[in-house]
Scaffold this active site. Structure first.
Site, PDB file in Angstrom:
ATOM      1  N   ASP A  76       0.742  -1.091  -0.074  1.00  0.00           N
ATOM      2  CA  ASP A  76       0.134  -0.033   0.064  1.00  0.00           C
ATOM      3  C   ASP A  76       0.944   1.319  -0.105  1.00  0.00           C
ATOM      4  OD1 ASP A  76      -1.543   1.980   0.383  1.00  0.00           O
ATOM      5  OD2 ASP A  76      -3.041   1.031   1.780  1.00  0.00           O
ATOM      6  N   HIS A 117       0.882   8.077   4.150  1.00  0.00           N
ATOM      7  CA  HIS A 117       1.522   7.355   5.224  1.00  0.00           C
ATOM      8  C   HIS A 117       3.001   7.579   5.075  1.00  0.00           C
ATOM      9  CE1 HIS A 117      -2.468   5.696   5.665  1.00  0.00           C
ATOM     10  NE2 HIS A 117      -2.382   5.292   4.091  1.00  0.00           N
ATOM     11  N   ILE A 168       0.213   9.504   8.745  1.00  0.00           N
ATOM     12  CA  ILE A 168      -0.698   8.900   9.640  1.00  0.00           C
ATOM     13  C   ILE A 168      -0.432   7.321   9.197  1.00  0.00           C
ATOM     14  CG2 ILE A 168      -2.501  10.420   9.716  1.00  0.00           C
ATOM     15  CD1 ILE A 168      -4.197   8.846   7.988  1.00  0.00           C
ATOM     16  N   GLY A 178      -4.703   2.519   7.998  1.00  0.00           N
ATOM     17  CA  GLY A 178      -5.893   2.221   8.867  1.00  0.00           C
ATOM     18  C   GLY A 178      -5.776   0.549   8.883  1.00  0.00           C
TER      19      GLY A 178
END
Length: 298
Positions: free
Chosen positions: A189, A194, A209, A212
């Site tokens: 990903d 990120h 961040i 998820g």
């Protein structure tokens, strides 16, 4: 409007062949924090190939890491949206049997639903995988796309569940490494949200961040280790709503409520059941990270 719901729903399913090896599984497990402590026997089953057990959340990256990731479905016909407006809203996986450490499968994916939330749209990408022995897993990824609502479509179901009753049976903390997102993204990903501070700022965050799906995997591992004695093969389904972000360097606090009671002995609740779960960010006054989270097990 960049999002054409009718065209997205009418598009033919995308079929691909995927394959994975123990190296892919080991990298994924390290990306969600396995192997700490490195000599702990309970951790070695995730990080040594001669005793490898596959955590079911690996299906979210199996093959290429994109189909169930946060960029999933964004190349489908009728979908042309700004990546900075996309958030991963929810994820559900259903396992038809335990995952092998290495395998090949036929994977089919399609946009199964498009919901109109007013100020945003929700895309539901359904992915199914099967090998020569039959179905392996089904995955539903919900992507929340800001600014793409208001097209007159159905609002769709609400994923909200009643709060778990009483105090949790288990509370565990899992520290998130500063480089956790950089390690996790190697499973496929590559969303710059990120890793790239400038891109994160465009999306409204003061720094990159954590994925998820990384916190999703961390929480499932905690449930398997704490309630199911590390027997990942007992998991039948796992669903969670992403209620907020978590940053690398923070601590994920995971609360668990096993239902149907806990049996005597190390195998966890007997006869199957489910685990209600929440996850929060300790350093930010326990801001919610995962909600409406359920692990169903055999």
């Amino acid at each position: 409007m960049p999002l054409d719901a009718a065209r997205a729903l009418a598009a033919a399913p995308r079929e691909t062949r995927i394959a994975w090896t123990p190296k892919d599984v080991l990298l994924y497990h390290l990306g969600i924090g396995a192997g700490r402590a490195a000599t702990e026997p309970a951790e070695l089953r995730y990080v040594l190939e001669d005793r490898l057990r596959v955590l079911p959340s690996f299906v979210t990256v199996a093959g290429d890491g994109g189909v169930a990731g946060e960029g999933a479905g964004l190349d489908a016909p009728g979908v042309d949206v700004d990546l900075t407006a996309v958030l991963h809203g929810a994820q559900r996986i259903a396992l038809h049997r335990p995952l092998p450490p290495a395998g090949e499968a036929a994977r089919t994916s399609r946009i199964a639903a498009v919901y109109d939330k007013g100020k945003a749209a929700v895309l539901v990408l359904r992915t199914e995988a099967a090998d020569g022995d039959g179905p392996l897993w089904t995955s539903d990824t919900q992507l929340y796309v800001r600014g793409e609502g208001g097209f007159g479509g159905e609002r769709g179901p609400s994923p909200r569940l009643p709060a778990p009753a009483g105090a949790p049976a288990h509370v565990v903390d899992r520290g998130i490494r500063e480089d956790q997102a950089l390690l996790y993204r190697l499973s496929g990903d590559w969303n710059p949200l990120h890793a790239d501070p400038d891109f994160a700022a465009l999306a409204g965050f003061d720094r990159p961040i954590l994925h998820g799906l990384c916190s999703y995997g961390m929480a499932l591992k905690a449930a398997v280790d704490t309630v199911l004695d590390g027997d990942a093969g007992r998991v039948r389904s796992y669903a969670a709503r992403f209620a907020g972000v978590v940053y690398p360097g923070e601590t994920l606090r995971i609360r668990m409520w096993p239902e149907q009671g806990e049996s005597a002995g190390p195998a966890g609740p007997a006869g199957g059941g489910r685990i209600r779960l929440t996850a929060s960010a300790v350093e930010r006054d326990e801001a919610p990270v995962l909600a409406d989270t359920v692990v169903e097990f055999a």
